[in-house]
Design a protein around this motif. Structure first.
Motif, PDB file in Angstrom:
ATOM      1  N   ILE A  35       0.679  -1.297  -0.077  1.00 25.15           N
ATOM      2  CA  ILE A  35      -0.016   0.021  -0.510  1.00 25.15           C
ATOM      3  C   ILE A  35       0.259   0.947   0.091  1.00 25.15           C
ATOM      4  O   ILE A  35       1.551   1.372   0.466  1.00 25.15           O
ATOM      5  CB  ILE A  35      -0.366   0.121   1.223  1.00 25.15           C
ATOM      6  N   GLY A  36       1.126   2.354  -0.314  1.00 24.72           N
ATOM      7  CA  GLY A  36       1.230   3.494  -0.707  1.00 24.72           C
ATOM      8  C   GLY A  36       2.003   4.243  -1.769  1.00 24.72           C
ATOM      9  O   GLY A  36       3.001   5.267  -2.326  1.00 24.72           O
ATOM     10  N   LEU A  37       2.122   2.753  -2.559  1.00 25.20           N
ATOM     11  CA  LEU A  37       3.630   2.894  -3.775  1.00 25.20           C
ATOM     12  C   LEU A  37       3.000   3.842  -4.602  1.00 25.20           C
ATOM     13  O   LEU A  37       3.901   4.350  -5.522  1.00 25.20           O
ATOM     14  CB  LEU A  37       3.822   1.411  -4.230  1.00 25.20           C
ATOM     15  N   ALA A  38       1.589   3.972  -5.653  1.00 22.84           N
ATOM     16  CA  ALA A  38       1.635   4.089  -5.841  1.00 22.84           C
ATOM     17  C   ALA A  38       1.567   5.849  -5.887  1.00 22.84           C
ATOM     18  O   ALA A  38       2.077   6.968  -6.518  1.00 22.84           O
ATOM     19  CB  ALA A  38       0.121   4.326  -6.159  1.00 22.84           C
ATOM     20  N   GLU A  51       4.259   8.810  -7.878  1.00 21.84           N
ATOM     21  CA  GLU A  51       3.925  10.495  -7.762  1.00 21.84           C
ATOM     22  C   GLU A  51       4.385  11.533  -7.299  1.00 21.84           C
ATOM     23  O   GLU A  51       4.619  12.062  -8.509  1.00 21.84           O
ATOM     24  CB  GLU A  51       2.561  10.658  -7.250  1.00 21.84           C
ATOM     25  N   ILE A  52       5.419  11.241  -6.148  1.00 22.73           N
ATOM     26  CA  ILE A  52       5.751  12.630  -5.758  1.00 22.73           C
ATOM     27  C   ILE A  52       7.484  12.034  -6.266  1.00 22.73           C
ATOM     28  O   ILE A  52       8.354  12.807  -6.973  1.00 22.73           O
ATOM     29  CB  ILE A  52       6.406  12.015  -4.287  1.00 22.73           C
ATOM     30  N   ASN A  53       8.125  10.534  -6.713  1.00 19.74           N
ATOM     31  CA  ASN A  53       8.875  10.696  -7.383  1.00 19.74           C
ATOM     32  C   ASN A  53       8.840  11.276  -8.940  1.00 19.74           C
ATOM     33  O   ASN A  53       9.495  12.237  -9.861  1.00 19.74           O
ATOM     34  CB  ASN A  53       9.630   9.211  -7.705  1.00 19.74           C
ATOM     35  N   SER A  54       7.656  11.354  -9.636  1.00 22.40           N
ATOM     36  CA  SER A  54       7.090  12.013 -10.822  1.00 22.40           C
ATOM     37  C   SER A  54       7.216  13.061 -11.060  1.00 22.40           C
ATOM     38  O   SER A  54       8.112  13.741 -11.912  1.00 22.40           O
ATOM     39  CB  SER A  54       6.154  11.194 -11.506  1.00 22.40           C
ATOM     40  N   LYS A  55       6.569  13.545  -9.720  1.00 20.97           N
ATOM     41  CA  LYS A  55       6.641  15.479  -9.964  1.00 20.97           C
ATOM     42  C   LYS A  55       7.987  16.358  -9.353  1.00 20.97           C
ATOM     43  O   LYS A  55       8.755  17.278 -10.147  1.00 20.97           O
ATOM     44  CB  LYS A  55       5.502  15.790  -8.762  1.00 20.97           C
ATOM     45  N   LYS A  56       8.759  15.340  -8.500  1.00 22.15           N
ATOM     46  CA  LYS A  56       9.921  15.940  -8.537  1.00 22.15           C
ATOM     47  C   LYS A  56      11.150  15.840  -9.979  1.00 22.15           C
ATOM     48  O   LYS A  56      12.015  16.016 -10.269  1.00 22.15           O
ATOM     49  CB  LYS A  56      11.342  14.726  -7.563  1.00 22.15           C
ATOM     50  N   SER A  57      11.303  14.234 -10.569  1.00 20.93           N
ATOM     51  CA  SER A  57      11.942  14.337 -12.349  1.00 20.93           C
ATOM     52  C   SER A  57      11.620  15.833 -13.029  1.00 20.93           C
ATOM     53  O   SER A  57      12.266  15.851 -13.890  1.00 20.93           O
ATOM     54  CB  SER A  57      11.464  12.403 -12.212  1.00 20.93           C
ATOM     55  N   ASN A  58      10.419  15.772 -13.123  1.00 23.89           N
ATOM     56  CA  ASN A  58       9.406  16.386 -14.250  1.00 23.89           C
ATOM     57  C   ASN A  58       9.974  18.241 -13.095  1.00 23.89           C
ATOM     58  O   ASN A  58      10.344  18.984 -14.206  1.00 23.89           O
ATOM     59  CB  ASN A  58       7.907  16.934 -14.070  1.00 23.89           C
ATOM     60  N   ALA A  59      10.699  17.777 -12.498  1.00 21.74           N
ATOM     61  CA  ALA A  59      11.075  19.266 -12.162  1.00 21.74           C
ATOM     62  C   ALA A  59      12.373  19.683 -12.599  1.00 21.74           C
ATOM     63  O   ALA A  59      12.513  21.030 -12.395  1.00 21.74           O
ATOM     64  CB  ALA A  59      10.940  19.697 -10.587  1.00 21.74           C
ATOM     65  N   ALA A  60      12.931  18.291 -12.561  1.00 20.02           N
ATOM     66  CA  ALA A  60      14.150  18.704 -13.042  1.00 20.02           C
ATOM     67  C   ALA A  60      14.545  19.352 -13.977  1.00 20.02           C
ATOM     68  O   ALA A  60      13.432  18.581 -15.354  1.00 20.02           O
ATOM     69  CB  ALA A  60      15.573  17.326 -12.626  1.00 20.02           C
ATOM     70  N   ILE A  61      15.610  19.262 -15.300  1.00 21.79           N
ATOM     71  CA  ILE A  61      15.246  19.349 -16.664  1.00 21.79           C
ATOM     72  C   ILE A  61      16.855  18.505 -16.350  1.00 21.79           C
ATOM     73  O   ILE A  61      17.757  18.301 -16.885  1.00 21.79           O
ATOM     74  CB  ILE A  61      16.335  20.894 -16.513  1.00 21.79           C
ATOM     75  N   GLY A  62      16.167  17.653 -16.214  1.00 19.58           N
ATOM     76  CA  GLY A  62      16.840  16.088 -17.114  1.00 19.58           C
ATOM     77  C   GLY A  62      18.261  15.639 -15.956  1.00 19.58           C
ATOM     78  O   GLY A  62      18.476  16.303 -15.067  1.00 19.58           O
TER      79      GLY A  62
END
Length: 223
Positions: free
Chosen positions: A191-194, A198-209
């Motif tokens: 439970i909680g992996l999604a 989602e948090i990791n995805s947002k952090k990744s999208n906030a960085a330029i590569g």
């Protein structure tokens, strides 16, 4: 050429397509819409899979003709006894129920790499076709061998595409070997992996590569 090409770390023989691939779309390093226009060359997951483990290379020039009903294979200029030491085949009856794709010949060629594979206690080896590397037309039939107690010393089996006629040059990477530690695993629902993803995805999208590589990636070394 060396008598029988040595196994090598995959990192020492990256495929030509990877070397030619640009890192950015048309070499444009200017961010657009908050994102860098990156190509597959910046995908760490692709690179890690492609550079995992070691290559076995074809021991000699091998002539193959798959244009007819019977697969023909030969080592040009070699004595019959030597050919029997390096080349063999499976009878099609041995894989009568195996789902061989339509675009492969029904016969299977077997090639001895002329090297033994031995790992440390507790480690096995996965044998498969080179990942993301199509330099060799042969398709290895994947298998796992417990190479700590049973050094691999036999023929490896390959599918051959239909309607091929030509020579596979000595030294062509045709098998990738990935050693791994044997462990017992149990699949469980978590439970909680999604939310974490989602948090990791947002952090990744906030960085330029490079966010995954800089924050989570672990270097793998094969010498």
């Amino acid at each position: 050429a060396e008598a029988f090409p040595h196994p090598i770390p995959v990192t020492s023989m990256l495929p030509d397509w990877w070397k030619k691939q640009e890192t950015y779309f048309e070499n444009n390093q200017t961010p657009q819409g908050g994102n860098m226009l990156l190509t597959i060359k910046k995908c760490q997951a692709i690179f890690d899979a492609m550079t995992f483990g070691y290559y076995l290379k074809t021991p000699m020039d091998i002539y193959i003709d798959s244009t007819g009903d019977k697969l023909i294979f030969d080592i040009p200029g070699a004595a019959k006894e030597f050919q029997q030491m390096l080349l063999s085949n499976h009878l099609k009856e041995q894989i009568s129920q195996y789902p061989v794709p339509e675009y492969y010949h029904k016969d299977i060629v077997r090639i001895h790499p002329m090297w033994l594979i031995k790992t440390e206690p507790g480690y096995s080896s996965l044998f498969l076709s080179p990942i993301h590397n199509n330099d060799c037309i042969l398709k290895a039939i994947p298998g796992v061998i417990d190479t700590d107690t049973y050094p691999s010393d036999g023929f490896l089996s390959f599918f051959v595409p239909k309607n091929f006629k030509g020579i596979i040059k000595q030294g062509t990477p045709f098998v990738q070997i990935i050693p791994f530690k044997r462990e017992d695993w149990e699949c469980q629902e978590s439970i909680g992996l999604a939310k974490k993803a989602e948090i990791n995805s947002k952090k990744s999208n906030a960085a330029i590569g490079g966010w995954y590589k800089n924050n989570h990636w672990k270097k793998k070394t094969y010498n």
